[in-house]
Write a protein that holds these residues in place. Structure first.
Motif, PDB file in Angstrom:
ATOM      1  N   GLY A 273       0.838  -1.187   0.000  1.00 14.43           N
ATOM      2  CA  GLY A 273       0.000   0.000   0.000  1.00 14.43           C
ATOM      3  C   GLY A 273       0.875   1.240   0.000  1.00 14.43           C
ATOM      4  N   ALA A 274       0.280   2.383  -0.283  1.00 15.28           N
ATOM      5  CA  ALA A 274       1.042   3.630  -0.325  1.00 15.28           C
ATOM      6  C   ALA A 274       0.139   4.787   0.083  1.00 15.28           C
ATOM      7  CB  ALA A 274       1.587   3.874  -1.736  1.00 15.28           C
ATOM      8  N   ALA A 275       0.782   5.866   0.491  1.00 14.53           N
ATOM      9  CA  ALA A 275       0.078   7.109   0.792  1.00 14.53           C
ATOM     10  C   ALA A 275       0.938   8.238   0.267  1.00 14.53           C
ATOM     11  CB  ALA A 275      -0.141   7.259   2.291  1.00 14.53           C
ATOM     12  N   ASP A 276       0.324   9.201  -0.375  1.00 15.23           N
ATOM     13  CA  ASP A 276       1.044  10.383  -0.831  1.00 15.23           C
ATOM     14  C   ASP A 276       0.920  11.432   0.266  1.00 15.23           C
ATOM     15  OD1 ASP A 276       1.752   9.283  -3.302  1.00 15.23           O
ATOM     16  OD2 ASP A 276      -0.169   9.836  -4.163  1.00 15.23           O
ATOM     17  N   VAL A 277       2.029  11.715   0.940  1.00  5.98           N
ATOM     18  CA  VAL A 277       2.025  12.629   2.071  1.00  5.98           C
ATOM     19  C   VAL A 277       2.939  13.806   1.752  1.00  5.98           C
ATOM     20  CG1 VAL A 277       2.556  12.880   4.526  1.00  5.98           C
ATOM     21  CG2 VAL A 277       1.614  10.726   3.664  1.00  5.98           C
ATOM     22  N   TRP A 278       2.414  14.997   1.949  1.00  4.94           N
ATOM     23  CA  TRP A 278       3.174  16.219   1.712  1.00  4.94           C
ATOM     24  C   TRP A 278       4.421  16.204   2.584  1.00  4.94           C
ATOM     25  CZ3 TRP A 278       2.101  21.502   4.203  1.00  4.94           C
ATOM     26  CH2 TRP A 278       2.828  22.505   3.555  1.00  4.94           C
ATOM     27  N   VAL A 279       5.528  16.636   2.042  1.00  2.00           N
ATOM     28  CA  VAL A 279       6.819  16.577   2.720  1.00  2.00           C
ATOM     29  C   VAL A 279       6.821  17.321   4.059  1.00  2.00           C
ATOM     30  CG1 VAL A 279       7.846  18.573   1.563  1.00  2.00           C
ATOM     31  CG2 VAL A 279       9.310  16.689   2.310  1.00  2.00           C
ATOM     32  N   GLU A 280       5.968  18.307   4.239  1.00  3.09           N
ATOM     33  CA  GLU A 280       5.913  19.055   5.495  1.00  3.09           C
ATOM     34  C   GLU A 280       4.800  18.578   6.435  1.00  3.09           C
ATOM     35  OE1 GLU A 280       6.084  23.311   4.960  1.00  3.09           O
ATOM     36  OE2 GLU A 280       7.554  23.109   3.374  1.00  3.09           O
ATOM     37  N   ASN A 281       4.065  17.546   6.063  1.00  6.01           N
ATOM     38  CA  ASN A 281       2.976  17.048   6.897  1.00  6.01           C
ATOM     39  C   ASN A 281       3.516  15.979   7.852  1.00  6.01           C
ATOM     40  OD1 ASN A 281       0.647  16.004   8.022  1.00  6.01           O
ATOM     41  ND2 ASN A 281      -0.514  16.099   6.121  1.00  6.01           N
ATOM     42  N   THR A 282       4.147  16.441   8.916  1.00  2.47           N
ATOM     43  CA  THR A 282       4.815  15.519   9.839  1.00  2.47           C
ATOM     44  C   THR A 282       3.829  14.631  10.594  1.00  2.47           C
ATOM     45  OG1 THR A 282       4.900  17.247  11.518  1.00  2.47           O
ATOM     46  CG2 THR A 282       6.835  16.993  10.095  1.00  2.47           C
ATOM     47  N   LYS A 283       2.627  15.104  10.847  1.00  9.26           N
ATOM     48  CA  LYS A 283       1.640  14.268  11.551  1.00  9.26           C
ATOM     49  C   LYS A 283       1.231  13.076  10.691  1.00  9.26           C
ATOM     50  CE  LYS A 283      -0.058  17.867  14.561  1.00  9.26           C
ATOM     51  NZ  LYS A 283      -1.164  18.717  14.969  1.00  9.26           N
ATOM     52  N   SER A 284       0.980  13.314   9.412  1.00  7.54           N
ATOM     53  CA  SER A 284       0.626  12.206   8.520  1.00  7.54           C
ATOM     54  C   SER A 284       1.803  11.260   8.330  1.00  7.54           C
ATOM     55  CB  SER A 284       0.150  12.736   7.166  1.00  7.54           C
ATOM     56  OG  SER A 284      -1.104  13.348   7.306  1.00  7.54           O
ATOM     57  N   GLN A 285       3.006  11.817   8.254  1.00  2.00           N
ATOM     58  CA  GLN A 285       4.187  10.963   8.151  1.00  2.00           C
ATOM     59  C   GLN A 285       4.303  10.070   9.381  1.00  2.00           C
ATOM     60  OE1 GLN A 285       7.605  13.459   7.436  1.00  2.00           O
ATOM     61  NE2 GLN A 285       6.630  14.444   5.685  1.00  2.00           N
ATOM     62  N   GLY A 286       4.025  10.635  10.572  1.00  3.91           N
ATOM     63  CA  GLY A 286       4.077   9.859  11.803  1.00  3.91           C
ATOM     64  C   GLY A 286       3.058   8.739  11.809  1.00  3.91           C
ATOM     65  N   LEU A 287       1.858   9.023  11.334  1.00  2.13           N
ATOM     66  CA  LEU A 287       0.836   7.980  11.265  1.00  2.13           C
ATOM     67  C   LEU A 287       1.277   6.875  10.311  1.00  2.13           C
ATOM     68  CD1 LEU A 287      -2.838   7.968  11.480  1.00  2.13           C
ATOM     69  CD2 LEU A 287      -1.902   7.046   9.384  1.00  2.13           C
ATOM     70  N   CYS A 288       1.824   7.256   9.171  1.00  2.00           N
ATOM     71  CA  CYS A 288       2.280   6.243   8.210  1.00  2.00           C
ATOM     72  C   CYS A 288       3.380   5.376   8.816  1.00  2.00           C
ATOM     73  CB  CYS A 288       2.748   6.910   6.922  1.00  2.00           C
ATOM     74  SG  CYS A 288       1.393   7.572   5.929  1.00  2.00           S
ATOM     75  N   ARG A 289       4.319   5.994   9.536  1.00  3.01           N
ATOM     76  CA  ARG A 289       5.362   5.216  10.209  1.00  3.01           C
ATOM     77  C   ARG A 289       4.743   4.283  11.260  1.00  3.01           C
ATOM     78  NH1 ARG A 289       8.166   9.940   9.630  1.00  3.01           N
ATOM     79  NH2 ARG A 289       7.568  10.683  11.695  1.00  3.01           N
ATOM     80  N   ALA A 290       3.743   4.774  11.983  1.00  3.33           N
ATOM     81  CA  ALA A 290       3.110   3.983  13.044  1.00  3.33           C
ATOM     82  C   ALA A 290       2.417   2.728  12.507  1.00  3.33           C
ATOM     83  CB  ALA A 290       2.108   4.847  13.812  1.00  3.33           C
TER      84      ALA A 290
END
Length: 111
Positions: free
Chosen positions: A70-87
């Motif tokens: 799976g994949a998600a396109d996350v804006w480079v400055e959207n650290t909250k979404s990046q954190g969720l994806c890592r989680a």
């Protein structure tokens, strides 16, 4: 994304039992990416976002292929979404950038 498209793609919402109020929702895009995930402010950091993303991807990604990815396109400055994806086990794989073309200025270009 327009309403008609949102009605076509896989989606999931979490609603409160007593009132039916939607507290979070997610959509897979036309390409199978997690294109939108939102949790209302009072319900953030309670695991709703992770639960929505995981359930939506586990139950619907097979409609886009059988590679199990799976994949998600996350804006480079959207650290909250990046954190969720890592989680949920995600890791950065590529960076996409977009350019804007002025079609009127391209009228005289020959192909």
């Amino acid at each position: 994304m327009c309403r008609a498209t949102l009605l076509m793609v896989p989606s999931l919402a979490v609603r409160l039992g007593a009132t039916g109020e939607a507290v979070g929702w997610g959509f897979l895009g036309l390409d199978g990416t997690l294109m939108s995930l939102h949790v209302e402010e009072p319900y953030r950091r309670l695991g709703f976002g992770k639960a929505i993303a995981i359930k939506l991807m586990r139950e619907r990604l097979h409609e886009y292929g059988d590679d199990g990815l799976g994949a998600a396109d996350v804006w480079v400055e959207n650290t909250k979404s990046q954190g969720l994806c890592r989680a949920i086990g995600g890791k950065p794989s590529w960076i996409v950038s977009w350019g804007i073309l002025d079609l009127e200025s391209m009228q005289n270009i020959k192909l």
